[in-house]
Design a protein around this motif. Structure first.
Motif, PDB file in Angstrom:
ATOM      1  N   PRO A  16      31.361  68.289  39.825  1.00 30.50           N
ATOM      2  CA  PRO A  16      31.585  68.941  38.528  1.00 30.50           C
ATOM      3  C   PRO A  16      33.043  68.928  38.057  1.00 30.50           C
ATOM      4  CG  PRO A  16      31.089  70.559  40.222  1.00 30.50           C
ATOM      5  CD  PRO A  16      30.869  69.211  40.834  1.00 30.50           C
ATOM      6  N   SER A  17      33.986  68.731  38.950  1.00 31.24           N
ATOM      7  CA  SER A  17      35.398  68.751  38.550  1.00 31.24           C
ATOM      8  C   SER A  17      35.882  67.401  38.030  1.00 31.24           C
ATOM      9  CB  SER A  17      36.276  69.194  39.727  1.00 31.24           C
ATOM     10  OG  SER A  17      36.177  68.248  40.770  1.00 31.24           O
ATOM     11  N   ILE A  18      35.038  66.368  38.122  1.00 32.51           N
ATOM     12  CA  ILE A  18      35.432  65.029  37.666  1.00 32.51           C
ATOM     13  C   ILE A  18      34.748  64.727  36.340  1.00 32.51           C
ATOM     14  CG2 ILE A  18      35.437  62.569  38.224  1.00 32.51           C
ATOM     15  CD1 ILE A  18      35.444  63.378  41.208  1.00 32.51           C
ATOM     16  N   LYS A  19      35.561  64.401  35.343  1.00 35.57           N
ATOM     17  CA  LYS A  19      35.043  64.081  34.006  1.00 35.57           C
ATOM     18  C   LYS A  19      34.242  62.772  34.063  1.00 35.57           C
ATOM     19  CE  LYS A  19      37.801  62.470  30.691  1.00 35.57           C
ATOM     20  NZ  LYS A  19      38.841  62.384  29.680  1.00 35.57           N
ATOM     21  N   VAL A  20      33.149  62.722  33.302  1.00 39.60           N
ATOM     22  CA  VAL A  20      32.325  61.513  33.213  1.00 39.60           C
ATOM     23  C   VAL A  20      32.343  61.028  31.768  1.00 39.60           C
ATOM     24  CG1 VAL A  20      30.020  60.518  33.517  1.00 39.60           C
ATOM     25  CG2 VAL A  20      30.811  62.302  35.083  1.00 39.60           C
ATOM     26  N   VAL A  21      32.685  59.753  31.579  1.00 38.02           N
ATOM     27  CA  VAL A  21      32.645  59.160  30.243  1.00 38.02           C
ATOM     28  C   VAL A  21      31.766  57.910  30.291  1.00 38.02           C
ATOM     29  CG1 VAL A  21      34.895  60.037  29.500  1.00 38.02           C
ATOM     30  CG2 VAL A  21      34.757  57.817  30.597  1.00 38.02           C
ATOM     31  N   GLU A  22      31.152  57.613  29.157  1.00 41.97           N
ATOM     32  CA  GLU A  22      30.311  56.419  29.047  1.00 41.97           C
ATOM     33  C   GLU A  22      31.032  55.386  28.198  1.00 41.97           C
ATOM     34  OE1 GLU A  22      25.951  57.200  28.399  1.00 41.97           O
ATOM     35  OE2 GLU A  22      26.768  59.199  28.014  1.00 41.97           O
ATOM     36  N   VAL A  23      30.894  54.123  28.602  1.00 40.21           N
ATOM     37  CA  VAL A  23      31.521  53.022  27.884  1.00 40.21           C
ATOM     38  C   VAL A  23      30.451  51.957  27.632  1.00 40.21           C
ATOM     39  CG1 VAL A  23      33.223  51.155  28.106  1.00 40.21           C
ATOM     40  CG2 VAL A  23      33.776  53.431  28.937  1.00 40.21           C
ATOM     41  N   LYS A  59      23.440  63.356  37.841  1.00 38.08           N
ATOM     42  CA  LYS A  59      23.674  63.627  39.262  1.00 38.08           C
ATOM     43  C   LYS A  59      25.183  63.585  39.567  1.00 38.08           C
ATOM     44  CE  LYS A  59      21.981  63.159  43.799  1.00 38.08           C
ATOM     45  NZ  LYS A  59      21.253  62.531  44.818  1.00 38.08           N
ATOM     46  N   LEU A  60      25.919  62.668  38.943  1.00 35.74           N
ATOM     47  CA  LEU A  60      27.380  62.645  39.124  1.00 35.74           C
ATOM     48  C   LEU A  60      27.984  63.984  38.711  1.00 35.74           C
ATOM     49  CD1 LEU A  60      28.664  59.200  37.734  1.00 35.74           C
ATOM     50  CD2 LEU A  60      28.870  60.032  40.085  1.00 35.74           C
ATOM     51  N   THR A 119      39.528  61.024  50.716  1.00 31.52           N
ATOM     52  CA  THR A 119      40.868  60.446  50.873  1.00 31.52           C
ATOM     53  C   THR A 119      41.529  60.057  49.556  1.00 31.52           C
ATOM     54  OG1 THR A 119      39.919  58.242  51.217  1.00 31.52           O
ATOM     55  CG2 THR A 119      40.375  59.565  53.188  1.00 31.52           C
ATOM     56  N   GLU A 120      40.764  59.944  48.495  1.00 29.72           N
ATOM     57  CA  GLU A 120      41.311  59.521  47.194  1.00 29.72           C
ATOM     58  C   GLU A 120      40.936  60.528  46.115  1.00 29.72           C
ATOM     59  OE1 GLU A 120      43.295  56.976  46.876  1.00 29.72           O
ATOM     60  OE2 GLU A 120      42.966  56.090  48.847  1.00 29.72           O
ATOM     61  N   GLN A 121      41.853  60.728  45.172  1.00 30.12           N
ATOM     62  CA  GLN A 121      41.577  61.617  44.044  1.00 30.12           C
ATOM     63  C   GLN A 121      41.141  60.784  42.845  1.00 30.12           C
ATOM     64  OE1 GLN A 121      45.336  63.858  43.765  1.00 30.12           O
ATOM     65  NE2 GLN A 121      44.087  65.645  44.260  1.00 30.12           N
ATOM     66  N   VAL A 122      40.024  61.174  42.243  1.00 27.96           N
ATOM     67  CA  VAL A 122      39.509  60.492  41.065  1.00 27.96           C
ATOM     68  C   VAL A 122      39.471  61.499  39.925  1.00 27.96           C
ATOM     69  CG1 VAL A 122      37.514  59.319  40.039  1.00 27.96           C
ATOM     70  CG2 VAL A 122      38.171  58.822  42.411  1.00 27.96           C
ATOM     71  N   GLU A 123      40.077  61.123  38.819  1.00 26.61           N
ATOM     72  CA  GLU A 123      40.161  61.995  37.642  1.00 26.61           C
ATOM     73  C   GLU A 123      38.938  61.858  36.751  1.00 26.61           C
ATOM     74  OE1 GLU A 123      42.742  61.244  33.744  1.00 26.61           O
ATOM     75  OE2 GLU A 123      43.966  61.840  35.455  1.00 26.61           O
ATOM     76  N   THR A 124      38.466  60.596  36.590  1.00 26.04           N
ATOM     77  CA  THR A 124      37.388  60.314  35.647  1.00 26.04           C
ATOM     78  C   THR A 124      36.451  59.260  36.219  1.00 26.04           C
ATOM     79  OG1 THR A 124      38.903  60.730  33.803  1.00 26.04           O
ATOM     80  CG2 THR A 124      36.864  59.577  33.270  1.00 26.04           C
ATOM     81  N   PHE A 125      35.147  59.488  36.044  1.00 32.18           N
ATOM     82  CA  PHE A 125      34.143  58.470  36.319  1.00 32.18           C
ATOM     83  C   PHE A 125      33.818  57.798  34.985  1.00 32.18           C
ATOM     84  CE2 PHE A 125      32.400  61.353  39.881  1.00 32.18           C
ATOM     85  CZ  PHE A 125      33.048  60.648  40.884  1.00 32.18           C
TER      86      PHE A 125
END
Length: 137
Positions: free
Chosen positions: A83-90, A77-78, A46-52
């Motif tokens: 695979p279409s959602i970018k993952v960044v670490e903070v 695993k994310l 139901t929601e679009q997420v661009e970045t994790f």
């Protein structure tokens, strides 16, 4: 599209999301690690997420903490599941202390303030807010 942040722990994962315009970070939930991917699959229907945005546990000297290996596995695993959602670490150093402090100043009753689940979701919100500020959102 939204941004979603995670404060990963082996017992609980705090999750926060931005609004679709990526202006405000809000606590979403705290969930057991075994349930997080089922939760995400439902949420993403139901929601679009661009970045994790994943909190990276570091020690004071900047080296990886003991829990970093769990976070690395979670990130892999994310990336595999979404695979279409970018993952960044903070860097998540001090977020739990900041969360506890913010909760203490909120005026909540003491037993509610000491809830680890609440601290985890507020930590995820702080992680997301710091990422958004670093990107100039």
């Amino acid at each position: 599209m939204r941004l979603m942040a995670f404060d990963y722990g082996t017992k609980r994962i705090g999750i926060a999301v931005s609004d679709p315009l990526q202006i405000i970070a809000t606590s979403l939930t705290t969930i057991h690690p075994d349930e997080v991917f089922t939760f995400l699959k439902e949420y993403l229907k139901t929601e679009q997420v661009e970045t994790f945005v994943v909190g990276k546990p570091l020690q004071l000297d900047g080296t990886a903490s003991e829990s970093a290996q769990h976070v690395v596995g979670f990130i892999r695993k994310l990336q595999k599941e979404f695979p279409s959602i970018k993952v960044v670490e903070v860097d998540e150093r001090f977020t739990s202390k900041m969360a506890s402090s913010a909760i203490a100043q909120s005026g909540m009753r003491k037993n509610k303030r000491q809830s680890k689940a609440l601290i985890d979701t507020v930590s995820a919100t702080i992680i997301l807010q710091s990422y958004m500020e670093s990107k100039g959102f």
